[in-house]
Design an enzyme around this catalytic site. Structure first.
Site, PDB file in Angstrom:
ATOM      1  N   GLU A 502      44.881 -32.256  21.920  1.00  0.00           N
ATOM      2  CA  GLU A 502      44.107 -31.346  22.733  1.00  0.00           C
ATOM      3  C   GLU A 502      43.635 -30.003  21.951  1.00  0.00           C
ATOM      4  O   GLU A 502      43.775 -28.823  22.374  1.00  0.00           O
ATOM      5  CB  GLU A 502      44.367 -30.926  24.172  1.00  0.00           C
ATOM      6  CG  GLU A 502      44.311 -32.452  24.818  1.00  0.00           C
ATOM      7  CD  GLU A 502      44.369 -31.859  26.414  1.00  0.00           C
ATOM      8  OE1 GLU A 502      43.948 -30.561  26.835  1.00  0.00           O
ATOM      9  OE2 GLU A 502      44.503 -32.847  27.080  1.00  0.00           O
ATOM     10  N   GLY A 503      43.789 -30.193  20.660  1.00  0.00           N
ATOM     11  CA  GLY A 503      43.700 -28.822  19.751  1.00  0.00           C
ATOM     12  C   GLY A 503      44.888 -28.460  19.100  1.00  0.00           C
ATOM     13  O   GLY A 503      45.657 -28.012  19.596  1.00  0.00           O
TER      14      GLY A 503
END
Length: 877
Positions: A502-503
């Site tokens: 997620e990043g």
């Protein structure tokens, strides 16, 4: 000139006049006085100083130029032309604009302002669970933790079939879905609490529940799906009849999701119906192999312009039934041996009706906006919850271990070398849980704070990594010897996963928190950039001169608050937290001023100076985390037991800001002013620090608090799964800890007797019988010590295997009695064999164009720009 008080300053002392002028200037600057008030003050100064007419004339011209809008806009137009010629401000691509526009600006905007409204930061929802939500936490969540043996999960590579069926039966896969569709409809706070509890027991269990309830088909359908899509899919997702997966990451599109090569084409079949033909190659997709519906992100083309939106519509999201012909599943990755389903998937000429696009025809080309908007909130909820669960678990384990493990006749927790990591473990857990609740409250109120979500994701997962490492240091040999009784090895093994997904954290820190945050959170920067792009002089004029005033105000505030160590600022509260609010005002003013200095000197180059943006991100992050801590302390009634944790957390937060500021002063280059930063500001900052790290005494008190029965050990790890069964490793530790604490006073009584000469000088354990004979302790107390010793001895044992058993485990880990999800009702309900890699391709003749070589490559892939902007970090697992 014979006017009243004209040249009055001549009758006053020079020192008095200079001091007066400086005080007036400071007051105007510190309060952010409007331009007309500056003009009035200047006029008073000229009048009192007896200025001649030739001074008044140019002064009047300047006042007119900068105070009369139509005249000032001529100056602004010249500034615009100069900025355009110098390419001073960054251009913003369409995808980057979408990322910046997504979500809302919340408390990060206050902290970025340089003058935060602390009444506002404090007046936020501090969420509590409903009775139904708490019952779910105390019931099904507790029960499923009882069912899951994490070592067994690791050995089999999956949860048991019984666990999968229980998760489905109790509605774990639908806690995000409203009750009208058969889901739980839980609040954000409750979703976070569920993942926190599961994450404190088993990472694969937490991820399995997290994925269907975070970014994916469920959430996208709730916000953007058509009524027909919601009615079709949401009840199935809520009941667990089908599991969702969301496919975004590709071999060549990880953090740079905009570079994806998966594509779809709209075409008209032989019956005249519009269809969608999809081709993709994705990886790191959680639950994909056992999912019933795949949320797919791809670039959509409409070569014949059937929808009237042009040929290249952009990133789009669609719902793909996993039994559709051409879908390839059936494989899984092995993410560091952590046993959750994480899989590749490919699609080869998968043909679907056009209404498979989330949102229908209107959703075509809107996928990027959907993803950015959903991520603006979601990234700050689930992974931080799992990190906090891990923090509470390590706090419980490391604190208990340090209390009962003895060396040199003392509990190791008494040694200062052990106190140091214990204080970080406890302090980080307090900070993370405060930030979790603070953020949950905002999202429950409808905020979608994109920058705060990035702050939460990055900092909680990094703190979790640090505290698990500290826990491993405390447990030492008990931490590194793997087996069913090891409490930390599997958690340690899984750490890089949350750092990556997620990043990826490096990009989250250097680009998303400040690189985009500087534009998103700054009160004027985005308006200036948009005005330049739109060539709107009036809009630019309003933003630019307001920005100048903003910089002047923050410069004066930073100067004044630094000189007074924050004492010029007010606090919304009294008591132990008040000094920290004043320091936060100091930090915010300094941050805002130097952020503007960096933006003004580097312009569009700033986002490529990632070491600089990373340090700004650290300051903004710790301001937010500190604000969350201050809010927690006040919202929970200023409990005396929390005061050491408040002081430790705030001192640590400000020390991290101090370190980041020093890095900026040493490395930021400002044309014409670099010497000032290096020669004046940096030395002054080191002499006049915002804070030092917590001292040894404070750290020791925090460390000791998690080694005592009840107290901080309990409230700091609230809602953690703590088994009473002594056959479970944590249950063993808890049993040994309780007995050890109960028996502690016995050893103290024996030591007192030795000092008084009633007993010989030996270790207390060697004097138990003598102590009973001398009446120093009772037989019951002696027996209590024996039970404590037996429990301690049992707990400190590590796993061992005979040679053949170990060889077999290395060659073929475990012999599970079932095949996990493959034998569960979830997979049984699917209309496909999940062990087969590819759904049989459909026969041609349906009007779908063929592709030739079968490679899932976008037709415009060769023409794609490798230097496309990295407007969002999207590694997904």
């Amino acid at each position: 000139m014979n006017l009243p008080l004209f040249d009055v300053f001549a009758s006053l002392s020079t020192t008095g006049v200079v001091v007066g002028v400086l005080l007036v200037l400071f007051a105007l600057g510190y309060t952010g006085a409007p331009l007309w008030l500056w003009a009035l003050a200047g006029a008073v100064g000229l009048y009192g100083g007896g200025a001649p007419l030739w001074v008044w004339i140019p002064y009047g011209v300047l006042v007119a130029v900068f105070n009369i809008g139509p005249i000032r806009r001529q100056v602004s137009a010249g500034v615009m032309r100069l900025m355009e010629a110098l390419q001073f401000l960054p251009t913003i691509s369409e995808t980057e604009q979408t990322a910046i526009d997504a979500g809302t600006v919340w408390m990060e905007g206050e902290l970025f302002s340089g003058k935060p409204d602390f009444d506002k930061t404090l007046d936020q929802l501090y969420p509590e669970l409903t009775d139904e939500e708490q019952a779910f936490l105390d019931g099904p969540c507790e029960e499923v933790c009882d069912m899951v043996d994490d070592w067994d999960v690791h050995q089999r590579g999956d949860l048991s079939a019984e666990t999968w069926d229980y998760l489905k039966e109790k509605g774990f896969f639908g806690i995000i879905i409203p009750e009208e569709y058969g889901g739980k409809g839980f609040s954000v706070a409750a979703r976070s609490a569920v993942v926190q509890k599961l994450g404190g027991h088993s990472v694969p269990l937490a991820i399995t529940v997290m994925v269907p309830n975070s970014l994916g088909p469920g959430e996208l359908l709730l916000h953007y799906g058509t009524d027909e899509q919601q009615d079709r899919y949401l009840p199935q997702l809520a009941s667990g009849e089908i599991l969702p997966a969301f496919a975004l990451t590709e071999p060549n599109a990880g953090s740079d999701a905009g570079a994806m090569e998966s594509y779809g084409e709209i075409f008209e079949d032989e019956d005249g119906e519009l269809k969608l033909r999809l081709n993709w190659e994705k990886r790191y997709i959680s639950l994909a192999a056992i999912s019933g519906v795949l949320g797919l992100a791809f670039k959509l083309r409409d070569p014949e312009n059937h929808l009237g939106k042009g040929e290249d519509l952009g990133i789009t999201c669609a719902l793909v039934p996993t039994d559709a012909p051409g879908v390839r599943l059936g494989r899984r990755h092995d993410p560091l041996g952590v046993a959750f389903y994480n899989c590749p998937t490919e699609g080869d000429d998968v043909v679907l009706p056009l209404d498979a696009i989330i949102g229908g025809k209107e959703g075509a080309g809107e996928g990027w906006a959907m993803l950015m908007d959903a991520l603006s909130a979601g990234r700050g909820i689930m992974l931080p919850a799992q990190a906090v669960g891990g923090g509470k678990f390590v706090t419980r384990v490391a604190g208990g271990h340090a209390a009962i493990r003895e060396q040199f006749g003392l509990s190791i927790g008494k040694f200062e070398g052990i106190e140091e990591p214990l204080s970080r473990i406890a302090g980080y857990t307090y900070i993370m849980d405060a930030a979790r609740n603070y953020t949950n409250g905002a999202v429950d109120r409808g905020e979608k704070p994109g920058v705060v979500s990035a702050i939460m994701k990055y900092n909680t997962t990094e703190m979790q990594r640090d505290l698990v490492n500290d826990g491993m240091d405390v447990l030492a040999g008990n931490g590194i010897s793997r087996g069913p009784n090891n409490l930390l090895a599997l958690a340690y093994q899984s750490l890089p996963i949350s750092i990556t997904v997620e990043g990826a954290n490096i990009l989250t820190r250097t680009m998303m928190i400040f690189g985009q945050g500087a534009i998103r959170c700054h009160p004027y920067a985005l308006n200036e950039i948009e005005a330049l792009m739109e060539k709107d002089v009036k809009k630019f004029d309003d933003a630019f001169w307001s920005h100048i005033g903003h910089v002047v105000r923050n410069g004066f505030r930073a100067f004044g608050l630094s000189l007074t160590r924050g004492r010029l600022a007010s606090s919304p509260v009294s008591g132990p937290a008040a000094p920290y609010y004043r320091k936060m005002a100091w930090a915010s003013a300094s941050f805002a001023f130097f952020a503007d200095l960096a933006m003004g000197s580097l312009g569009g180059m700033l986002k490529r100076k990632e070491k600089i943006t990373g340090r700004f991100a650290d300051i903004l992050s710790w301001m937010y985390l500190g604000t969350a801590v201050l809010t927690r302390f006040e919202k929970e009634g200023r409990p005396e037991a929390q005061e050491p944790f408040l002081h430790w957390s705030m001192q640590y937060a400000f020390a991290q800001m101090q370190e980041a500021f020093e890095g900026l002063f040493d490395n930021l280059k400002v044309p014409g002013l670099t010497w000032l930063l290096r020669g004046v500001v940096a030395p002054w900052s080191r002499l006049n620090t915002i804070s030092e790290l917590p001292d040894d005494e404070l750290g020791g008190s925090v460390a000791q608090a998690i080694q005592e029965k009840d107290g901080a050990r309990e409230w700091l790890t609230e809602d953690l799964y703590v088994p009473q069964d002594t056959d479970q490793p944590l249950g063993q530790l808890e049993h040994a800890f309780r007995l050890s604490r109960d028996a502690y006073h016995v050893g103290q009584e024996i030591k007192d007797a030795v000092r008084d000469g009633k007993l010989p000088k030996k270790r207390p354990h060697e004097l138990l019988e003598d102590a009973v004979a001398e009446g120093v302790i009772t037989e019951e107390e002696r027996d209590l010590v024996h039970r404590a010793d037996e429990a301690r001895e049992r707990y400190i044992q590590v796993d061992e295997f005979d040679l053949e058993e170990y060889r077999q485990r290395r060659m073929l880990p475990g012999q599970p009695t079932d095949r996990g999800a493959l034998d569960s009702s979830i997979v049984a309900a699917l209309d496909r064999d999940v062990t087969k890699v590819e759904v049989e391709p459909r026969e041609r003749g349906d009007g779908a164009p063929t592709r030739g070589d079968g490679a899932p490559t976008s037709p415009d892939a060769e023409a794609s720009d490798p230097s496309s902007d990295r407007s969002e970090s999207q590694e997904t697992a």
